[in-house]
Design a protein around this motif. Structure first.
Motif, PDB file in Angstrom:
ATOM      1  N   MET A   7       0.843  -1.191   0.000  1.00  0.00           N
ATOM      2  CA  MET A   7       0.000   0.000   0.000  1.00  0.00           C
ATOM      3  C   MET A   7       0.885   1.251   0.000  1.00  0.00           C
ATOM      4  O   MET A   7       1.673   1.441   0.937  1.00  0.00           O
ATOM      5  CB  MET A   7      -0.934   0.022   1.221  1.00  0.00           C
ATOM      6  CG  MET A   7      -2.020  -1.042   1.195  1.00  0.00           C
ATOM      7  SD  MET A   7      -1.434  -2.724   1.556  1.00  0.00           S
ATOM      8  CE  MET A   7      -1.129  -2.649   3.315  1.00  0.00           C
ATOM      9  N   HIS A   8       0.756   2.054  -1.045  1.00  0.00           N
ATOM     10  CA  HIS A   8       1.533   3.284  -1.170  1.00  0.00           C
ATOM     11  C   HIS A   8       0.794   4.412  -0.468  1.00  0.00           C
ATOM     12  O   HIS A   8      -0.374   4.670  -0.743  1.00  0.00           O
ATOM     13  CB  HIS A   8       1.731   3.619  -2.649  1.00  0.00           C
ATOM     14  CG  HIS A   8       2.478   4.892  -2.889  1.00  0.00           C
ATOM     15  ND1 HIS A   8       1.858   6.120  -2.957  1.00  0.00           N
ATOM     16  CD2 HIS A   8       3.806   5.131  -3.088  1.00  0.00           C
ATOM     17  CE1 HIS A   8       2.759   7.054  -3.182  1.00  0.00           C
ATOM     18  NE2 HIS A   8       3.953   6.486  -3.277  1.00  0.00           N
ATOM     19  N   GLU A   9       1.484   5.092   0.455  1.00  0.00           N
ATOM     20  CA  GLU A   9       0.870   6.237   1.119  1.00  0.00           C
ATOM     21  C   GLU A   9       1.480   7.545   0.621  1.00  0.00           C
ATOM     22  O   GLU A   9       0.783   8.537   0.417  1.00  0.00           O
ATOM     23  CB  GLU A   9       1.019   6.109   2.638  1.00  0.00           C
ATOM     24  CG  GLU A   9       0.157   7.072   3.406  1.00  0.00           C
ATOM     25  CD  GLU A   9      -0.020   6.673   4.865  1.00  0.00           C
ATOM     26  OE1 GLU A   9      -0.077   7.595   5.707  1.00  0.00           O
ATOM     27  OE2 GLU A   9      -0.101   5.464   5.166  1.00  0.00           O
ATOM     28  N   SER A  10       2.810   7.538   0.430  1.00  0.00           N
ATOM     29  CA  SER A  10       3.506   8.690  -0.142  1.00  0.00           C
ATOM     30  C   SER A  10       4.884   8.222  -0.575  1.00  0.00           C
ATOM     31  O   SER A  10       5.259   7.066  -0.350  1.00  0.00           O
ATOM     32  CB  SER A  10       3.631   9.830   0.884  1.00  0.00           C
ATOM     33  OG  SER A  10       4.576   9.488   1.886  1.00  0.00           O
ATOM     34  N   ASP A  11       5.657   9.112  -1.188  1.00  0.00           N
ATOM     35  CA  ASP A  11       7.016   8.720  -1.583  1.00  0.00           C
ATOM     36  C   ASP A  11       7.908   8.479  -0.375  1.00  0.00           C
ATOM     37  O   ASP A  11       8.977   7.868  -0.499  1.00  0.00           O
ATOM     38  CB  ASP A  11       7.640   9.808  -2.467  1.00  0.00           C
ATOM     39  CG  ASP A  11       7.090   9.767  -3.887  1.00  0.00           C
ATOM     40  OD1 ASP A  11       6.348   8.807  -4.210  1.00  0.00           O
ATOM     41  OD2 ASP A  11       7.387  10.691  -4.667  1.00  0.00           O
ATOM     42  N   ARG A  12       7.489   8.930   0.785  1.00  0.00           N
ATOM     43  CA  ARG A  12       8.273   8.721   2.007  1.00  0.00           C
ATOM     44  C   ARG A  12       7.710   7.611   2.882  1.00  0.00           C
ATOM     45  O   ARG A  12       8.345   7.251   3.886  1.00  0.00           O
ATOM     46  CB  ARG A  12       8.327  10.023   2.828  1.00  0.00           C
ATOM     47  CG  ARG A  12       9.099  11.154   2.170  1.00  0.00           C
ATOM     48  CD  ARG A  12       9.034  12.413   3.024  1.00  0.00           C
ATOM     49  NE  ARG A  12       9.494  12.181   4.382  1.00  0.00           N
ATOM     50  CZ  ARG A  12       9.266  13.015   5.396  1.00  0.00           C
ATOM     51  NH1 ARG A  12       8.561  14.125   5.204  1.00  0.00           N
ATOM     52  NH2 ARG A  12       9.736  12.752   6.604  1.00  0.00           N
ATOM     53  N   LYS A  13       6.545   7.067   2.526  1.00  0.00           N
ATOM     54  CA  LYS A  13       5.902   6.085   3.411  1.00  0.00           C
ATOM     55  C   LYS A  13       5.154   5.052   2.565  1.00  0.00           C
ATOM     56  O   LYS A  13       4.227   5.386   1.831  1.00  0.00           O
ATOM     57  CB  LYS A  13       4.933   6.788   4.364  1.00  0.00           C
ATOM     58  CG  LYS A  13       4.282   5.865   5.381  1.00  0.00           C
ATOM     59  CD  LYS A  13       3.369   6.667   6.316  1.00  0.00           C
ATOM     60  CE  LYS A  13       2.707   5.792   7.375  1.00  0.00           C
ATOM     61  NZ  LYS A  13       1.808   6.575   8.256  1.00  0.00           N
TER      62      LYS A  13
END
Length: 346
Positions: A92-98
């Motif tokens: 699950m992608h939340e952001s480029d940092r998470k």
């Protein structure tokens, strides 16, 4: 090769994968029960750190994801590489940092009832060995892993997220726990996919087999280095024999050899060795059968492979023979050292 022959080969490969998968899980349980939680955790840490150092960075390139932000690349690596090995995993992608990963039940590595014998510290050691070192391997020491659930602790999966903190982390900050958090729901439509043209089914089937076999390739020498050759010889042989005795009924149909006499077992052993890419010659002798195996290909190229690593394979074959028939005996000789294994079946 016809379609039927290809399907039969894939069944043999999957049978070998299941067998080696069981050997690795069994070895961890043998260590928990014979050596205790601390030794088992240290073993798991070393196995996963070694695999991470050998496979992670190169694997990013093979999967075509090396260009992604560190947190995303790390999470996608776990999703894609485990998917190839037949492991249930979510991304699950939340952001480029998470970016999150989640291993839902049933857990591949602790198949069936095995999960009841795995302490939480052993599961944590896996995270410390691999997940906590991805940032260092990428030259990005600000990348850490936050674990929110562990299956072995009775939670509904192993899950967590990679996070880029924007500042270098101390070693004890690279894996932390946040049990009050929960992963977002998985959406398969948003998950990354392997490029079909470079991952056709024959390649995937062989990779599925190799994924499981790699655990034994790593685990056997780690056991020798950690516990010494005398203790490791006992632990590897015992695990192999127990797994062999428990696996015959599942393995034999997959290999297409179900005869319960010495001749049937000799053919089964030949099929097993061939399915794991070992060259083997089967011949009848006056009192039984002899199989000449040109080394154990699984250990080729392992710089610190010790001769006692083969004790796991020896125990495995003995266990399979015991389950095949009480009066079947198997012996192993190495007239030319590790490069030549001679099995006798009577």
């Amino acid at each position: 090769m016809s379609d039927a022959e290809r399907e039969a080969q894939w069944r043999r490969w999957r049978s070998v994968a299941d067998l080696y998968h069981a050997c690795f899980t069994g070895l961890v349980l043998t260590l928990v029960s014979r050596r205790g939680t601390a030794d088992a955790a240290e073993f798991v840490f070393r196995v996963f750190r070694r695999q991470q150092q050998e496979r992670f960075v190169a694997g990013l390139a093979k999967l075509g994801i090396a260009h992604l932000p560190p947190a995303v690349a790390a999470a996608q690596y776990h999703y894609l590489s485990n998917w190839i090995g037949g492991v249930h995993v979510e991304y699950m992608h939340e952001s480029d940092r998470k970016a999150w990963i989640r291993y839902p039940p049933p857990r591949w590595i602790w198949r069936g009832t095995a999960i009841c014998g795995v302490p939480g510290e052993v599961s944590k050691a896996m995270l410390r060995g691999w997940h906590g070192n991805n940032g260092i391997a990428l030259g990005h020491p600000s990348l850490g892993f936050v674990c929110t659930k562990q299956s072995v602790d009775g939670q509904d999966g192993l899950e967590g997220y990679y996070y880029d903190y924007d500042h270098p982390l101390e070693p004890d900050q690279r894996v932390v726990f946040a049990r009050h958090l929960e992963a977002p729901l998985f959406d398969a439509a948003q998950a990354p996919a392997l490029p079909v043209e470079s991952w056709p089914r024959p390649r995937l089937e062989k990779a599925y087999r190799n994924y499981a076999m790699e655990y034994v390739r790593t685990a056997a020498p780690v056991a020798v280095q950690l516990f010494g050759p005398v203790d490791a010889s006992y632990l590897l042989h015992l695990t192999g024999k127990l797994i062999g005795m428990q696996s015959y009924d599942d393995l034999a149909p997959g290999l297409g050899e179900t005869g319960r006499d010495a001749a049937g077992f000799a053919r089964l052993l030949q099929a097993l060795l061939a399915a794991q890419d070992d060259a083997v010659d089967l011949q009848g002798t006056g009192g039984g059968f002899e199989l000449r195996q040109d080394g154990w290909k699984l250990m080729d190229g392992v710089a610190d492979a010790h001769p006692v690593c083969v004790r796991m394979l020896e125990g495995l074959v003995e266990g399979l023979a015991a389950a095949c028939g009480r009066r079947i005996t198997v012996g192993l000789a190495q007239p030319e050292g590790p490069s030549s294994l001679v099995w006798s079946v009577r």
